[in-house]
Design an enzyme around this catalytic site. Structure first.
Site, short mmCIF file in Angstrom:
data_model
loop_
_atom_site.label_atom_id
_atom_site.label_comp_id
_atom_site.label_asym_id
_atom_site.label_seq_id
_atom_site.Cartn_x
_atom_site.Cartn_y
_atom_site.Cartn_z
N ASP A 215 82.51 -36.96 -23.74
CA ASP A 215 83.23 -38.19 -23.38
C ASP A 215 84.72 -38.08 -23.75
OD1 ASP A 215 82.92 -38.45 -26.08
OD2 ASP A 215 82.14 -40.48 -26.05
N SER A 216 85.12 -36.92 -24.29
CA SER A 216 86.55 -36.59 -24.38
C SER A 216 87.15 -36.65 -22.97
CB SER A 216 86.75 -35.21 -25.01
OG SER A 216 85.92 -34.25 -24.39
N ASP B 135 77.47 -36.24 -22.97
CA ASP B 135 77.59 -37.33 -23.94
C ASP B 135 77.07 -38.64 -23.40
OD1 ASP B 135 78.60 -36.63 -26.45
OD2 ASP B 135 80.63 -36.40 -25.67
N LYS C 191 73.94 -35.90 -25.91
CA LYS C 191 74.50 -36.01 -27.26
C LYS C 191 74.89 -37.47 -27.49
CE LYS C 191 78.81 -34.24 -28.36
NZ LYS C 191 79.57 -35.45 -28.75
N GLU D 133 76.61 -40.05 -30.87
CA GLU D 133 77.28 -39.99 -32.16
C GLU D 133 76.55 -40.85 -33.19
OE1 GLU D 133 81.38 -41.06 -31.63
OE2 GLU D 133 81.71 -39.51 -30.13
N GLU E 54 82.07 -32.82 -36.57
CA GLU E 54 83.48 -33.00 -36.20
C GLU E 54 84.29 -33.42 -37.43
OE1 GLU E 54 84.28 -35.10 -32.60
OE2 GLU E 54 86.44 -35.18 -33.01
#
Ligand code: KIV
Length: 243
Positions: free
Chosen positions: A33-34, A72, A100, A102, A169
């Site tokens: 999602d960057s 993501d 993925k 978070e 991260e």
């Protein structure tokens, strides 16, 4: 690949990048999602939607990479067990092979449900970019005892829930080493020191495509932005000159 071969993972958001990375033999490609920051021009990842992710996962998947293609789950797409599973399935239907999200213990029911539905899950601990607004910025995690203990408990919980690997991260390098030695699954670091089982970077950062900011954890290996400007400038001149 843990303890056998270091994992070099990169992000891709479209067909050509996924295909190029795959041709080089990158084993894990993440449609991160960057995307929001490096492709869509948002200030952070919190603006990225499921529709954005599905669009870009579909494009990357058309490269049919041999690599594992992970994607993501974006901000607010996995707040409940039901939404986590439904949105993970949407990403799989778009061509992802793993998802993925978070977080650690606070998203454990969602992780367990995703894994139980047969979808491979990649964890993400340390600095969580989807929480950057609450956190007030990006900073290294694990430098104090409560954060260190939380990382141990969160990573154990994710591994037990069936995560096949965990992205770390901006985790203090000493803590990243400890997690790497302790966990049965690979750790994939980004700004977490050199001693994880693998490393992941946002590909446009590696290629120097975004000259408007610099990051401590990545030195671009190519000045792609400058080269693009120069080639476009030369071409423009040739058109203007009629040559
Ligand atoms: O969104 C992303 O690109 C990520 C990083 C770990 C590379 O999550």
């Amino acid at each position: 690949m843990k303890r056998r071969e270091k994992i070099a993972a990169l992000t891709a958001y479209d067909f050509p990048m996924a295909r190029l990375l795959d041709e080089v033999g990158i084993p894990l490609i993440l449609v991160g999602d960057s995307l929001g920051m490096v492709v869509l021009g948002y200030p952070d990842t919190t603006c990225v939607t499921m529709n954005d992710m599905v669009h870009h996962v579909s494009a990357a998947a058309r490269a049919k990479p041999r690599a594992l293609l992970a994607a993501d789950l974006p901000y607010h797409s996995y707040q409940t067990v039901e939404s986590a599973v439904a949105n993970a399935k949407r990403l799989i239907d778009a061509g992802a092979e793993a998802v993925k999200a978070e977080g650690g213990r606070e998203i454990l029911p969602q992780v367990q449900a995703i894994v139980s539905s047969g979808i491979p899950f990649l964890g993400h601990l340390g600095m969580l970019p989807q929480h950057v607004l609450e956190e007030g910025g990006y900073r290294v995690k694990g430098k104090n005892d409560p954060e260190h203990q939380a990382l141990l408990a969160d990573s154990d919980a994710l591994a037990q829930a069936g995560a096949f690997a965990i992205v770390l991260e901006l985790v203090a390098p000493a803590v990243a080493v400890e997690l790497t030695q302790r966990l049965p699954v690979p750790t994939i670091g980004i700004g977490a020191g050199p001693d994880c089982d693998g490393q992941i970077l946002v590909t446009p950062d590696l290629l120097g495509m975004l000259p408007w900011y610099s990051l401590k954890h990545v030195k671009p290996k190519l000045n792609a932005a400058e080269q693009m400007r120069s080639v476009v400038q030369q071409w423009k001149q040739s058109v203007v000159n009629g040559s």
